[in-house]
Design a protein around this motif. Structure first.
Motif, PDB file in Angstrom:
ATOM      1  N   LEU A 198       0.825  -1.209   0.000  1.00  0.00           N
ATOM      2  CA  LEU A 198       0.000   0.000   0.000  1.00  0.00           C
ATOM      3  C   LEU A 198       0.862   1.263   0.000  1.00  0.00           C
ATOM      4  O   LEU A 198       0.572   2.217  -0.716  1.00  0.00           O
ATOM      5  N   THR A 199       1.930   1.249   0.800  1.00  0.00           N
ATOM      6  CA  THR A 199       2.820   2.408   0.848  1.00  0.00           C
ATOM      7  C   THR A 199       3.959   2.290  -0.164  1.00  0.00           C
ATOM      8  O   THR A 199       4.783   3.201  -0.274  1.00  0.00           O
ATOM      9  N   LYS A 200       4.010   1.150  -0.873  1.00  0.00           N
ATOM     10  CA  LYS A 200       5.037   0.892  -1.892  1.00  0.00           C
ATOM     11  C   LYS A 200       6.448   0.969  -1.304  1.00  0.00           C
ATOM     12  O   LYS A 200       7.375   1.544  -1.888  1.00  0.00           O
ATOM     13  N   THR A 201       6.587   0.389  -0.117  1.00  0.00           N
ATOM     14  CA  THR A 201       7.844   0.466   0.617  1.00  0.00           C
ATOM     15  C   THR A 201       8.303  -0.927   1.041  1.00  0.00           C
ATOM     16  O   THR A 201       7.496  -1.762   1.443  1.00  0.00           O
ATOM     17  N   THR A 202       9.621  -1.169   0.939  1.00  0.00           N
ATOM     18  CA  THR A 202      10.206  -2.401   1.468  1.00  0.00           C
ATOM     19  C   THR A 202      11.298  -2.029   2.476  1.00  0.00           C
ATOM     20  O   THR A 202      12.037  -1.069   2.272  1.00  0.00           O
ATOM     21  N   VAL A 203      11.352  -2.794   3.550  1.00  0.00           N
ATOM     22  CA  VAL A 203      12.347  -2.567   4.599  1.00  0.00           C
ATOM     23  C   VAL A 203      13.066  -3.873   4.864  1.00  0.00           C
ATOM     24  O   VAL A 203      12.436  -4.918   5.050  1.00  0.00           O
ATOM     25  N   SER A 204      14.397  -3.830   4.883  1.00  0.00           N
ATOM     26  CA  SER A 204      15.207  -5.001   5.179  1.00  0.00           C
ATOM     27  C   SER A 204      15.982  -4.765   6.474  1.00  0.00           C
ATOM     28  O   SER A 204      16.604  -3.725   6.649  1.00  0.00           O
ATOM     29  N   VAL A 205      15.900  -5.743   7.374  1.00  0.00           N
ATOM     30  CA  VAL A 205      16.691  -5.719   8.603  1.00  0.00           C
ATOM     31  C   VAL A 205      17.607  -6.929   8.572  1.00  0.00           C
ATOM     32  O   VAL A 205      17.141  -8.067   8.484  1.00  0.00           O
ATOM     33  N   CYS A 206      18.893  -6.693   8.619  1.00  0.00           N
ATOM     34  CA  CYS A 206      19.898  -7.756   8.523  1.00  0.00           C
ATOM     35  C   CYS A 206      20.687  -7.813   9.828  1.00  0.00           C
ATOM     36  O   CYS A 206      21.244  -6.811  10.267  1.00  0.00           O
ATOM     37  N   ILE A 237      13.643   0.869   0.922  1.00  0.00           N
ATOM     38  CA  ILE A 237      13.569   1.180  -0.508  1.00  0.00           C
ATOM     39  C   ILE A 237      12.124   1.494  -0.882  1.00  0.00           C
ATOM     40  O   ILE A 237      11.195   0.802  -0.465  1.00  0.00           O
ATOM     41  N   LYS A 238      11.944   2.529  -1.675  1.00  0.00           N
ATOM     42  CA  LYS A 238      10.629   2.878  -2.225  1.00  0.00           C
ATOM     43  C   LYS A 238      10.525   2.281  -3.626  1.00  0.00           C
ATOM     44  O   LYS A 238      11.398   2.492  -4.475  1.00  0.00           O
ATOM     45  N   ILE A 239       9.456   1.512  -3.882  1.00  0.00           N
ATOM     46  CA  ILE A 239       9.256   0.858  -5.177  1.00  0.00           C
ATOM     47  C   ILE A 239       7.947   1.375  -5.775  1.00  0.00           C
ATOM     48  O   ILE A 239       6.852   1.020  -5.325  1.00  0.00           O
ATOM     49  N   ASP A 240       8.038   2.225  -6.784  1.00  0.00           N
ATOM     50  CA  ASP A 240       6.853   2.900  -7.305  1.00  0.00           C
ATOM     51  C   ASP A 240       5.839   1.961  -7.950  1.00  0.00           C
ATOM     52  O   ASP A 240       4.638   2.254  -7.966  1.00  0.00           O
ATOM     53  N   ASN A 241       6.303   0.833  -8.494  1.00  0.00           N
ATOM     54  CA  ASN A 241       5.371  -0.038  -9.217  1.00  0.00           C
ATOM     55  C   ASN A 241       4.772  -1.137  -8.347  1.00  0.00           C
ATOM     56  O   ASN A 241       4.135  -2.058  -8.852  1.00  0.00           O
ATOM     57  N   LEU A 242       4.946  -1.064  -7.029  1.00  0.00           N
ATOM     58  CA  LEU A 242       4.291  -2.013  -6.140  1.00  0.00           C
ATOM     59  C   LEU A 242       2.812  -1.670  -6.023  1.00  0.00           C
ATOM     60  O   LEU A 242       2.444  -0.500  -5.941  1.00  0.00           O
ATOM     61  N   SER A 243       1.973  -2.676  -5.976  1.00  0.00           N
ATOM     62  CA  SER A 243       0.544  -2.464  -5.741  1.00  0.00           C
ATOM     63  C   SER A 243      -0.047  -3.723  -5.129  1.00  0.00           C
ATOM     64  O   SER A 243       0.490  -4.819  -5.294  1.00  0.00           O
ATOM     65  N   ALA A 244      -1.141  -3.560  -4.393  1.00  0.00           N
ATOM     66  CA  ALA A 244      -1.807  -4.702  -3.766  1.00  0.00           C
ATOM     67  C   ALA A 244      -2.224  -5.714  -4.833  1.00  0.00           C
ATOM     68  O   ALA A 244      -2.645  -5.337  -5.932  1.00  0.00           O
ATOM     69  N   ILE A 245      -2.118  -7.003  -4.485  1.00  0.00           N
ATOM     70  CA  ILE A 245      -2.327  -8.066  -5.466  1.00  0.00           C
ATOM     71  C   ILE A 245      -3.618  -8.825  -5.148  1.00  0.00           C
ATOM     72  O   ILE A 245      -3.767  -9.361  -4.045  1.00  0.00           O
ATOM     73  N   PRO A 246      -4.564  -8.905  -6.092  1.00  0.00           N
ATOM     74  CA  PRO A 246      -5.810  -9.652  -5.855  1.00  0.00           C
ATOM     75  C   PRO A 246      -5.536 -11.134  -5.663  1.00  0.00           C
ATOM     76  O   PRO A 246      -4.637 -11.709  -6.282  1.00  0.00           O
ATOM     77  N   LEU A 247      -6.338 -11.779  -4.798  1.00  0.00           N
ATOM     78  CA  LEU A 247      -6.195 -13.216  -4.601  1.00  0.00           C
ATOM     79  C   LEU A 247      -6.633 -13.993  -5.837  1.00  0.00           C
ATOM     80  O   LEU A 247      -6.032 -15.009  -6.196  1.00  0.00           O
ATOM     81  N   GLN A 248      -7.703 -13.536  -6.506  1.00  0.00           N
ATOM     82  CA  GLN A 248      -8.175 -14.235  -7.693  1.00  0.00           C
ATOM     83  C   GLN A 248      -7.062 -14.306  -8.744  1.00  0.00           C
ATOM     84  O   GLN A 248      -6.581 -13.289  -9.223  1.00  0.00           O
ATOM     85  N   GLY A 249      -6.621 -15.522  -9.053  1.00  0.00           N
ATOM     86  CA  GLY A 249      -5.570 -15.706 -10.035  1.00  0.00           C
ATOM     87  C   GLY A 249      -4.164 -15.475  -9.510  1.00  0.00           C
ATOM     88  O   GLY A 249      -3.193 -15.583 -10.259  1.00  0.00           O
ATOM     89  N   PHE A 250      -4.041 -15.181  -8.230  1.00  0.00           N
ATOM     90  CA  PHE A 250      -2.738 -14.884  -7.623  1.00  0.00           C
ATOM     91  C   PHE A 250      -1.751 -16.029  -7.851  1.00  0.00           C
ATOM     92  O   PHE A 250      -2.078 -17.203  -7.656  1.00  0.00           O
ATOM     93  N   ASN A 251      -0.532 -15.679  -8.272  1.00  0.00           N
ATOM     94  CA  ASN A 251       0.516 -16.664  -8.492  1.00  0.00           C
ATOM     95  C   ASN A 251       1.708 -16.304  -7.615  1.00  0.00           C
ATOM     96  O   ASN A 251       2.257 -15.218  -7.719  1.00  0.00           O
ATOM     97  N   CYS A 252       2.101 -17.248  -6.755  1.00  0.00           N
ATOM     98  CA  CYS A 252       3.179 -16.968  -5.796  1.00  0.00           C
ATOM     99  C   CYS A 252       4.464 -16.515  -6.481  1.00  0.00           C
ATOM    100  O   CYS A 252       5.206 -15.687  -5.940  1.00  0.00           O
ATOM    101  N   SER A 253       4.740 -17.040  -7.637  1.00  0.00           N
ATOM    102  CA  SER A 253       5.991 -16.723  -8.321  1.00  0.00           C
ATOM    103  C   SER A 253       6.014 -15.295  -8.857  1.00  0.00           C
ATOM    104  O   SER A 253       7.062 -14.798  -9.257  1.00  0.00           O
TER     105      SER A 253
END
Length: 205
Positions: A158-166, A177-193
């Motif tokens: 939703l916020t198009k943000t990823t956070v890594s803690v190592c 990291i901000k990823i502009d092309n991230l968006s919520a993914i519908p379950l219908q037809g959802f493919n894990c890959s």
């Protein structure tokens, strides 16, 4: 510690598997003639209509290879039936087990692909405009015994943000990291890959 964590997750999974025979039959009856089996499921009101819904991971023998696996969302009816609302595409094919639970208005699906300490946890929430569950967040955890490292990556679609803690030894490093092309993914037809994969370097690199 990791063994204890795995045993605890296994126990939670077994508890989730203990659905009533009536509910299991209602789920499989929603897919007549398709020979699905309920691996793990959870009940709760996901679409806020005050009637319990069901989410489940279903499996069946593959026709030309490994087992088939899908995540489904069934809407509960006042007469006790379930109506299929969403069916994913090929789901995540974990080697070991899932835990699935409904908390408030969200569905959480945790997968344990192996015994090496890796896991993922997806969060789905109902969207009335799409009449479907959307994956809005995910957390992935990777443990490397050889490097004594643990990496957790959180993805907020939703916020198009990823956070890594190592964490390596007693040291911890965080990156965002901000990823502009991230968006919520519908379950219908959802493919894990097709989930978001890249962005952060593995621990130690």
């Amino acid at each position: 510690m990791r063994v204890l964590s795995y045993l605890t997750a296994s126990l939670l999974s077994l508890l989730s598997l203990s659905v009533s025979a009536q509910d299991a039959d209602a789920i499989t009856n929603a897919f007549p003639g398709q020979q699905w089996n309920v691996w793990v499921s959870a009940k709760g009101d996901l679409n806020n209509d005050r009637v319990s819904d069901v989410a489940a991971v279903l499996t069946r023998a593959g026709t030309n290879g490994p087992r088939e696996e899908v995540l489904v969302f069934l809407v509960g009816q006042s007469d006790g039936r379930y109506v299929v609302r969403s069916v994913s595409g090929p789901f995540c094919q974990v080697r070991h087990h899932y835990n699935i639970e409904i908390k408030k208005d969200s569905l959480f699906v945790t997968g344990y692909p192996s015994l090496n300490g890796s896991s993922f946890k997806m969060q789905f929430r109902y969207d009335p405009e799409r009449n479907d569950l959307l994956m809005i967040g995910e957390e992935r955890s990777e443990e490397n015994e050889q490097k004594q490292s643990l990496q957790k990556v959180s993805i907020n679609y939703l916020t198009k943000t990823t956070v890594s803690v190592c964490r390596i030894g007693g040291k911890q490093k965080e990156s965002k990291i901000k990823i502009d092309n991230l968006s919520a993914i519908p379950l219908q037809g959802f493919n894990c890959s097709e989930r978001y994969i890249g962005g952060h370097k593995p621990c130690g690199k």
